[in-house]
Design a protein around this motif. Structure first.
Motif, PDB file in Angstrom:
ATOM      1  N   UNK A  22       2.407   3.394  14.728  1.00  0.00           N
ATOM      2  CA  UNK A  22       2.070   3.218  16.142  1.00  0.00           C
ATOM      3  C   UNK A  22       1.926   1.728  16.412  1.00  0.00           C
ATOM      4  N   UNK A  23       2.473   1.299  17.552  1.00  0.00           N
ATOM      5  CA  UNK A  23       2.299  -0.071  18.019  1.00  0.00           C
ATOM      6  C   UNK A  23       1.720   0.028  19.425  1.00  0.00           C
ATOM      7  N   UNK A  24       0.416  -0.246  19.534  1.00  0.00           N
ATOM      8  CA  UNK A  24      -0.271  -0.007  20.804  1.00  0.00           C
ATOM      9  C   UNK A  24      -0.306   1.490  21.059  1.00  0.00           C
ATOM     10  N   UNK A  25       0.336   1.926  22.136  1.00  0.00           N
ATOM     11  CA  UNK A  25       0.414   3.368  22.387  1.00  0.00           C
ATOM     12  C   UNK A  25       1.843   3.878  22.236  1.00  0.00           C
ATOM     13  N   UNK A  26       2.709   3.067  21.605  1.00  0.00           N
ATOM     14  CA  UNK A  26       4.120   3.425  21.433  1.00  0.00           C
ATOM     15  C   UNK A  26       4.402   3.815  19.985  1.00  0.00           C
ATOM     16  N   UNK A  27       4.909   5.035  19.746  1.00  0.00           N
ATOM     17  CA  UNK A  27       5.319   5.392  18.388  1.00  0.00           C
ATOM     18  C   UNK A  27       6.533   4.565  17.959  1.00  0.00           C
ATOM     19  N   UNK A  28       6.597   4.240  16.685  1.00  0.00           N
ATOM     20  CA  UNK A  28       7.730   3.506  16.106  1.00  0.00           C
ATOM     21  C   UNK A  28       8.194   4.265  14.871  1.00  0.00           C
ATOM     22  N   UNK A  29       9.477   4.516  14.776  1.00  0.00           N
ATOM     23  CA  UNK A  29      10.045   5.265  13.651  1.00  0.00           C
ATOM     24  C   UNK A  29      11.211   4.468  13.090  1.00  0.00           C
ATOM     25  N   UNK A  30      11.280   4.400  11.754  1.00  0.00           N
ATOM     26  CA  UNK A  30      12.387   3.693  11.125  1.00  0.00           C
ATOM     27  C   UNK A  30      12.689   4.312   9.765  1.00  0.00           C
ATOM     28  N   UNK A  31      13.949   4.138   9.294  1.00  0.00           N
ATOM     29  CA  UNK A  31      14.331   4.695   7.999  1.00  0.00           C
ATOM     30  C   UNK A  31      13.758   3.869   6.848  1.00  0.00           C
ATOM     31  N   UNK A  32      13.399   4.570   5.794  1.00  0.00           N
ATOM     32  CA  UNK A  32      12.901   3.976   4.554  1.00  0.00           C
ATOM     33  C   UNK A  32      13.577   4.689   3.391  1.00  0.00           C
ATOM     34  N   UNK A  33      13.488   4.104   2.219  1.00  0.00           N
ATOM     35  CA  UNK A  33      14.031   4.748   1.032  1.00  0.00           C
ATOM     36  C   UNK A  33      13.224   4.494  -0.222  1.00  0.00           C
ATOM     37  N   UNK A  34      12.196   3.659  -0.135  1.00  0.00           N
ATOM     38  CA  UNK A  34      11.418   3.325  -1.332  1.00  0.00           C
ATOM     39  C   UNK A  34      10.401   4.419  -1.623  1.00  0.00           C
ATOM     40  N   UNK A  35      10.294   4.765  -2.885  1.00  0.00           N
ATOM     41  CA  UNK A  35       9.298   5.747  -3.325  1.00  0.00           C
ATOM     42  C   UNK A  35       9.005   5.509  -4.806  1.00  0.00           C
ATOM     43  N   UNK A  36       7.729   5.588  -5.145  1.00  0.00           N
ATOM     44  CA  UNK A  36       7.290   5.389  -6.518  1.00  0.00           C
ATOM     45  C   UNK A  36       6.016   6.187  -6.734  1.00  0.00           C
ATOM     46  N   UNK A  37       5.928   6.855  -7.870  1.00  0.00           N
ATOM     47  CA  UNK A  37       4.676   7.477  -8.288  1.00  0.00           C
ATOM     48  C   UNK A  37       4.135   6.645  -9.437  1.00  0.00           C
ATOM     49  N   UNK A  38       2.914   6.182  -9.294  1.00  0.00           N
ATOM     50  CA  UNK A  38       2.277   5.400 -10.340  1.00  0.00           C
ATOM     51  C   UNK A  38       0.803   5.752 -10.350  1.00  0.00           C
ATOM     52  N   UNK A  39       0.301   6.084 -11.524  1.00  0.00           N
ATOM     53  CA  UNK A  39      -1.116   6.410 -11.688  1.00  0.00           C
ATOM     54  C   UNK A  39      -1.555   7.513 -10.718  1.00  0.00           C
TER      55      UNK A  39
END
Length: 133
Positions: A22-39
Motif C-alpha cells: 500500500x502507498x497511502x491509500x493506493x494498492x500497489x502490485x508488482x511481479x516478484x520471483x525471489x524466494x528462500x527458506x532459511x531457519x
C-alpha cells in the motif's frame, strides 16, 4: 516436507508471484520471483532504493498471490528486515542472476521475511487450505 517448504515450493514452481503493498491509500502490485527458506522463515528480496521497499517500511503488511495450473496461493503477513550477510549469501547462491545487481556486502540489498504469515492454497475444485507460519 514442512509447511514452509511446501509454500516456498509452490512459489518456486509458479516462477512469478505478485506482491501487493500500500502507498497511502493506493494498492500497489508488482511481479516478484525471489524466494528462500532459511531457519524456518520464508524470505523475499528487493532493493532498498525501490518504491516497494519504501512502501513496506511505511506499512509492513503485504499480500502475495501466485498461480500454478488451476491452483493459486495467497500469503499475507508482515515483512521484517533481516540483512545478515549469511542470508544475503544464501539468496544469491539460490538465485545467481541477482549477482548482476547485488552482492552480500551491498547495502542496497534488502532481505525480508514473513512474520505472522498465513498461506491459503485454493483452486476451483478443492476447498481452501490455510496454513499459519
Amino acid at each position: 516436507m514442512s509447511e514452509i517448504e511446501r509454500i516456498a515450493k509452490f512459489l518456486e514452481d509458479a516462477g512469478t508471484y505478485f506482491l501487493a503493498t500500500v502507498e497511502g491509500n493506493q494498492p500497489r502490485v508488482r511481479p516478484f520471483g525471489t524466494v528462500l527458506v532459511n531457519d524456518g522463515k520464508l524470505y523475499i528480496q528487493t532493493g532498498k532504493a525501490k518504491n516497494v521497499a519504501k512502501q513496506i517500511a511505511e506499512n509492513a503488511n503485504v499480500e502475495i498471490c501466485a498461480c500454478k495450473g488451476g491452483e493459486w496461493l495467497r500469503i499475507c503477513g508482515e515483512l521484517c528486515e533481516d540483512n545478515r550477510r549469511d542470508i544475503k549469501v544464501a539468496m544469491l547462491e539460490k538465485m545467481p542472476d541477482l549477482k548482476a545487481m547485488y552482492s552480500p556486502d551491498d547495502e542496497s540489498m534488502l532481505m525480508l521475511y514473513f512474520k505472522n504469515g498465513k498461506a491459503t492454497f485454493s483452486s476451483f475444485s478443492n476447498a481452501p487450505e490455510t496454513l499459519s507460519f
